[in-house]
Design a protein around this motif. Structure first.
Motif, PDB file in Angstrom:
ATOM      1  N   MET A 282      -0.719   8.311   1.279  1.00 27.94           N
ATOM      2  CA  MET A 282      -0.996   8.249  -0.152  1.00 27.94           C
ATOM      3  C   MET A 282      -0.209   7.111  -0.799  1.00 27.94           C
ATOM      4  O   MET A 282      -0.722   6.400  -1.674  1.00 27.94           O
ATOM      5  CB  MET A 282      -0.651   9.585  -0.823  1.00 27.94           C
ATOM      6  N   PHE A 283       1.033   6.917  -0.375  1.00 31.21           N
ATOM      7  CA  PHE A 283       1.847   5.819  -0.887  1.00 31.21           C
ATOM      8  C   PHE A 283       1.196   4.472  -0.580  1.00 31.21           C
ATOM      9  O   PHE A 283       1.143   3.573  -1.429  1.00 31.21           O
ATOM     10  CB  PHE A 283       3.254   5.882  -0.291  1.00 31.21           C
TER      11      PHE A 283
ATOM     12  N   SER B  98      -2.169  -0.224  -2.292  1.00 30.59           N
ATOM     13  CA  SER B  98      -3.419  -0.970  -2.180  1.00 30.59           C
ATOM     14  C   SER B  98      -4.135  -1.042  -3.531  1.00 30.59           C
ATOM     15  O   SER B  98      -4.644  -2.097  -3.931  1.00 30.59           O
ATOM     16  CB  SER B  98      -4.329  -0.320  -1.129  1.00 30.59           C
ATOM     17  N   ILE B  99      -4.170   0.095  -4.233  1.00 28.90           N
ATOM     18  CA  ILE B  99      -4.840   0.117  -5.538  1.00 28.90           C
ATOM     19  C   ILE B  99      -4.097  -0.760  -6.546  1.00 28.90           C
ATOM     20  O   ILE B  99      -4.722  -1.463  -7.353  1.00 28.90           O
ATOM     21  CB  ILE B  99      -4.968   1.574  -6.046  1.00 28.90           C
ATOM     22  N   GLU B 100      -2.771  -0.733  -6.488  1.00 26.99           N
ATOM     23  CA  GLU B 100      -1.995  -1.586  -7.389  1.00 26.99           C
ATOM     24  C   GLU B 100      -2.281  -3.070  -7.146  1.00 26.99           C
ATOM     25  O   GLU B 100      -2.326  -3.870  -8.076  1.00 26.99           O
ATOM     26  CB  GLU B 100      -0.495  -1.311  -7.204  1.00 26.99           C
ATOM     27  N   LYS B 101      -2.500  -3.416  -5.881  1.00 24.40           N
ATOM     28  CA  LYS B 101      -2.686  -4.810  -5.512  1.00 24.40           C
ATOM     29  C   LYS B 101      -4.132  -5.278  -5.687  1.00 24.40           C
ATOM     30  O   LYS B 101      -4.391  -6.375  -6.199  1.00 24.40           O
ATOM     31  CB  LYS B 101      -2.254  -5.014  -4.064  1.00 24.40           C
TER      32      LYS B 101
ATOM     33  N   TYR C 166      -3.371   4.823 -13.957  1.00 22.48           N
ATOM     34  CA  TYR C 166      -4.751   4.550 -14.355  1.00 22.48           C
ATOM     35  C   TYR C 166      -5.233   5.615 -15.343  1.00 22.48           C
ATOM     36  O   TYR C 166      -4.946   6.804 -15.179  1.00 22.48           O
ATOM     37  CB  TYR C 166      -5.674   4.568 -13.145  1.00 22.48           C
ATOM     38  N   ARG C 167      -5.965   5.204 -16.355  1.00 23.86           N
ATOM     39  CA  ARG C 167      -6.567   6.155 -17.291  1.00 23.86           C
ATOM     40  C   ARG C 167      -8.067   6.281 -17.069  1.00 23.86           C
ATOM     41  O   ARG C 167      -8.679   7.272 -17.455  1.00 23.86           O
ATOM     42  CB  ARG C 167      -6.288   5.709 -18.730  1.00 23.86           C
ATOM     43  N   LYS C 168      -8.662   5.253 -16.437  1.00 28.31           N
ATOM     44  CA  LYS C 168     -10.078   5.286 -16.092  1.00 28.31           C
ATOM     45  C   LYS C 168     -10.241   4.829 -14.644  1.00 28.31           C
ATOM     46  O   LYS C 168      -9.418   4.069 -14.125  1.00 28.31           O
ATOM     47  CB  LYS C 168     -10.894   4.362 -17.009  1.00 28.31           C
ATOM     48  N   VAL C 169     -11.307   5.314 -14.014  1.00 25.17           N
ATOM     49  CA  VAL C 169     -11.612   4.892 -12.642  1.00 25.17           C
ATOM     50  C   VAL C 169     -13.104   4.576 -12.537  1.00 25.17           C
ATOM     51  O   VAL C 169     -13.924   5.156 -13.264  1.00 25.17           O
ATOM     52  CB  VAL C 169     -11.237   5.980 -11.613  1.00 25.17           C
ATOM     53  N   PRO C 170     -13.483   3.657 -11.623  1.00 27.67           N
ATOM     54  CA  PRO C 170     -14.897   3.347 -11.440  1.00 27.67           C
ATOM     55  C   PRO C 170     -15.603   4.458 -10.658  1.00 27.67           C
ATOM     56  O   PRO C 170     -15.064   4.977  -9.673  1.00 27.67           O
ATOM     57  CB  PRO C 170     -14.868   2.045 -10.632  1.00 27.67           C
TER      58      PRO C 170
END
Length: 243
Positions: A28-29, A34-37, A71-75
């Motif tokens: 998960m870390f 990955s999402i941050e990058k 994140y407040r929204k996601v695709p």
């Protein structure tokens, strides 16, 4: 036509009885990094609910990771699916993950099996299709890469109590012996846990088969479990056959 849109995280709901665990672990870390990058490369798949929220079909881990890093929204991609269609889609999308525990796979197979049976329903003439269960098992095996017999074994271990399943997941008890122990009554399974603690071991396949037979004959006692585990294991060690 399907398209990607962004939806507020608070409007997303987990899939009911979702069998796949979302753990805040090393994987998960790495996902968060990955999402941050790079952002969320694969949008979540969701279906609309009557209350204006959306049920997640695929993407529970991505949603958790995105929420953890702010994140407040996601695709997402919105799909209108009936209940059984949603179950099959949810299971299929999550079975592609690299790390899946035996219990996750077991409950996923069970959910998909029951959904396929409900979708197929009855024959037009109103008679029950007695081959339906077999066909469903074979279909799952073909789609997921397991033999029909192995699919049946996975579904069977869903009858184990949680403490037994934990031993299968952590590798302290073999999968095949666990299948045999799943035939025991819940009370007997709890007693079996105590017997394993007493003997400081888990059963081999031959031991599990003996215990299963005693249970089927209505003769199984806690003493039997302890004797089979402790003394049979000692004899097998002395004979050089214990693995």
């Amino acid at each position: 036509e399907e398209r990607i849109i962004e939806i507020e995280i608070e409007r997303l709901r987990p899939f009911k009885e979702h069998p796949f665990q979302v753990k805040d672990d090393k994987e998960m870390f790495l996902l968060q990094e990955s999402i941050e990058k790079y952002g969320i490369l694969n949008p979540l798949i969701v279906r609309p609910r009557q209350d204006g929220t959306y049920e997640i079909i695929s993407g529970h881990r991505r949603k958790f990771a995105a929420e953890k890093i702010g994140y407040r929204k996601v695709p997402v991609i919105i799909r209108v699916l009936k209940d059984d269609e949603a179950v099959v889609s949810m299971v299929d999308s999550n079975l592609q993950r690299e790390m899946i525990s035996p219990s996750e796979k077991a409950f996923a197979y069970k959910m998909k099996y029951e959904a396929i049976k409900r979708k197929a329903g009855r024959r037009k003439c109103g008679q029950v299709d007695h081959n339906l269960g077999k066909k469903s098992i074979e279909l799952i095996g073909e789609e997921c890469g397991d033999s029909p017999k192995q699919v049946q074994r996975y579904i069977k271990i869903t009858e184990l109590i949680p403490e037994m399943l934990e031993k299968v997941d952590d590798g302290s008890m073999g999968f095949t012996p666990a299948v045999q122990l799943s035939f025991l009554k819940k009370k007997e399974q709890k007693e079996m846990l105590d017997a394993m603690e007493f003997a400081q071991c888990t059963p081999s396949l031959s031991q599990a088969l003996r215990i299963k037979k005693l249970s089927a004959d209505g003769k199984l006692t806690v003493r039997d479990m302890e004797d089979i585990l402790k003394y049979d294991t000692q004899r097998e060690k002395l004979a050089g056959r214990y693995k």
